[in-house]
Design a protein around this motif. Structure first.
Motif, mmCIF file in Angstrom:
data_model
loop_
_atom_site.group_PDB
_atom_site.id
_atom_site.type_symbol
_atom_site.label_atom_id
_atom_site.label_comp_id
_atom_site.label_asym_id
_atom_site.label_seq_id
_atom_site.Cartn_x
_atom_site.Cartn_y
_atom_site.Cartn_z
ATOM 1 N N LEU A 15 0.860 -1.178 0.000
ATOM 2 C CA LEU A 15 0.000 0.000 0.000
ATOM 3 C C LEU A 15 0.900 1.233 0.000
ATOM 4 O O LEU A 15 1.646 1.467 0.953
ATOM 5 N N ILE A 16 0.823 2.032 -1.049
ATOM 6 C CA ILE A 16 1.652 3.227 -1.184
ATOM 7 C C ILE A 16 0.730 4.433 -1.285
ATOM 8 O O ILE A 16 -0.181 4.466 -2.122
ATOM 9 N N ASP A 17 0.951 5.440 -0.432
ATOM 10 C CA ASP A 17 0.081 6.612 -0.453
ATOM 11 C C ASP A 17 0.551 7.618 -1.507
ATOM 12 O O ASP A 17 1.578 7.400 -2.175
ATOM 13 N N PRO A 18 -0.178 8.724 -1.701
ATOM 14 C CA PRO A 18 0.185 9.673 -2.759
ATOM 15 C C PRO A 18 1.553 10.323 -2.573
ATOM 16 O O PRO A 18 2.077 10.927 -3.516
ATOM 17 N N CYS A 277 -13.261 0.659 15.818
ATOM 18 C CA CYS A 277 -14.015 -0.535 16.190
ATOM 19 C C CYS A 277 -15.302 -0.678 15.386
ATOM 20 O O CYS A 277 -15.935 -1.738 15.401
ATOM 21 N N THR A 278 -15.704 0.362 14.660
ATOM 22 C CA THR A 278 -16.888 0.283 13.798
ATOM 23 C C THR A 278 -16.525 0.062 12.339
ATOM 24 O O THR A 278 -17.410 0.029 11.482
ATOM 25 N N GLY A 279 -15.241 -0.078 12.043
ATOM 26 C CA GLY A 279 -14.825 -0.370 10.676
ATOM 27 C C GLY A 279 -14.496 0.835 9.829
ATOM 28 O O GLY A 279 -14.335 0.708 8.612
ATOM 29 N N LYS A 280 -14.372 2.002 10.455
ATOM 30 C CA LYS A 280 -13.936 3.176 9.702
ATOM 31 C C LYS A 280 -12.413 3.228 9.680
ATOM 32 O O LYS A 280 -11.768 3.047 10.715
ATOM 33 N N LEU A 281 -11.880 3.491 8.514
ATOM 34 C CA LEU A 281 -10.431 3.608 8.362
ATOM 35 C C LEU A 281 -10.071 5.081 8.261
ATOM 36 O O LEU A 281 -10.485 5.766 7.324
ATOM 37 N N ALA A 313 -8.807 4.105 -0.226
ATOM 38 C CA ALA A 313 -8.632 4.966 0.949
ATOM 39 C C ALA A 313 -7.187 5.444 1.067
ATOM 40 O O ALA A 313 -6.934 6.637 1.320
ATOM 41 N N ILE A 314 -6.236 4.550 0.880
ATOM 42 C CA ILE A 314 -4.826 4.943 0.987
ATOM 43 C C ILE A 314 -4.476 5.982 -0.060
ATOM 44 O O ILE A 314 -3.628 6.853 0.169
ATOM 45 N N ALA A 315 -5.148 5.940 -1.189
ATOM 46 C CA ALA A 315 -4.909 6.934 -2.238
ATOM 47 C C ALA A 315 -5.344 8.333 -1.810
ATOM 48 O O ALA A 315 -4.972 9.320 -2.458
ATOM 49 N N ARG A 316 -6.105 8.425 -0.705
ATOM 50 C CA ARG A 316 -6.549 9.731 -0.194
ATOM 51 C C ARG A 316 -5.775 10.151 1.056
ATOM 52 O O ARG A 316 -6.113 11.162 1.674
ATOM 53 N N LYS A 317 -4.785 9.389 1.452
ATOM 54 C CA LYS A 317 -4.056 9.735 2.681
ATOM 55 C C LYS A 317 -3.399 11.096 2.523
ATOM 56 O O LYS A 317 -2.644 11.327 1.577
ATOM 57 N N PRO A 318 -3.653 12.030 3.461
ATOM 58 C CA PRO A 318 -3.090 13.374 3.324
ATOM 59 C C PRO A 318 -1.620 13.420 3.708
ATOM 60 O O PRO A 318 -1.089 12.498 4.316
#
Length: 342
Positions: A15-18, A277-281, A313-318
């Motif tokens: 997994l590689i972020d921007p 714990c609710t599955g939000k990353l 999601a990882i593609a949106r990591k700030p």
């Protein structure tokens, strides 16, 4: 029912972020509940999530497998207080298979220490080699005031049980102005005297609490200046991809970390994401953008959808966070740290 055992023998697709940072570290909150109510972390009367909103232990295991298949090498189980979740050792037993296969380098947890006396031996048997214990004072009365209900002796006994089981303990202490600021040096001497590392942390503006966090905030630059009047602090090149910057205290021989989300942005080497714990990353502790992995997880029995959701999601990591603490803005984000995972 636990699903079939799955291993990660297939080629790893990292997994590689921007910003070309490899995501190799996942922090997993298994519950928002805690048996303490620390004044900087929670309101005294908390409204916890309904149990039906939480991922099951089986779902947490499945999601961890997806991340490990994509190059995550370190898992940290957090909360709330992770050891208050019912049957939590079942999750550790499942995750330990990735240690056995070599796909996972480290399985660890952050805890307040209240349950370590019960679980330390089994955690060590399951491959847990290190734990972080959150402890802000060695004064029993002050401890009860900070936690609103805690018994310091229980925590100290838990730390001793972990050490007796062969688990390395690191102490995490939040620096609190007017509360423990003049105790910090003595805590460091205590920790280092027992062979434990210690990390100091600035108050983080997450979630609404009673009172004003600006009254709690002690810049670690101030704490460090005071320590340097007593000791020689030698900067270390150690980097874990995490937020801490390390020094060696020459007089004790121990390592001391500083986590400074407010006075120094530590994001340039961030290699981590957080699963609630609710599955939000959450791709960043200090940002509200999150991906709902629970929906993808429950939409299909295979992992294709949830894997793609993770990749997207990882593609949106700030690049980083922008924590600010001020009387006009007491919480940078509205969620409590216990929800995100401490």
């Amino acid at each position: 029912m636990w699903g079939p055992r799955t291993d990660t023998a297939a080629p790893v697709m990292p997994l590689i972020d921007p910003f070309q940072r490899a995501i190799t570290y996942l922090r997993i909150s298994v519950t928002d509940r805690c048996d303490l109510r620390c004044v900087y972390c929670m309101a005294e009367e908390m409204n916890f999530l309904p149990k039906r909103d939480l991922l099951t232990l089986e779902e947490l295991d499945r999601l961890c497998g997806v991340f490990i298949a994509r190059g995550v090498r370190k898992l940290r189980v957090t909360g709330g207080e992770p050891l208050v979740r019912r049957d939590i050792l079942h999750l550790f037993r499942r995750l330990s298979r990735h240690l056995d296969s070599g796909a996972l380098q480290e399985l660890t947890l952050t805890t307040n220490g209240t349950q370590l006396g019960r679980f330390a031996g089994e955690l060590a048997d399951l491959g847990v080699r290190r734990v972080n214990v959150s402890l802000d004072t060695l004064d029993p009365e002050k401890f009860r005031a900070i936690t609103r209900r805690g018994d310091l002796k229980v925590v100290l006994d838990g730390i001793a049980a972990a050490r007796d089981a062969g688990i390395k303990v690191k102490i995490n202490a939040v620096a609190l102005k007017g509360v423990n600021e003049h105790e910090i040096a003595d805590m460091i001497a205590w920790a280092h005297g027992l062979g434990m590392e210690m990390t100091l942390i600035e108050v983080m503006p997450l979630g609404e609490v009673e009172g004003d966090r600006t009254d709690q905030f002690l810049p670690l630059s101030v704490a460090r200046e005071r320590l340097e009047q007593r000791w020689t602090l030698t900067p270390l090149p150690d980097r874990t991809g995490g937020p801490a910057r390390y020094v060696r205290v020459e007089e004790t021989g121990g390592r001391l970390g500083f986590i400074t989300p407010l006075t120094h942005n530590f994001c340039e080497s961030c290699n981590r994401v957080r699963l609630t714990c609710t599955g939000k990353l959450y791709m960043c502790l200090g940002q509200e953008d999150a991906a709902d992995l629970r929906a993808a997880l429950r939409a299909s029995p295979d992992d294709a959808l949830v894997t793609q959701a993770v990749i997207d999601a990882i593609a949106r990591k700030p690049k980083g966070h922008d924590f600010v603490i001020a009387r006009q803005r007491p919480a940078a984000v509205p969620r409590h740290m216990s929800v995100t995972g401490g």
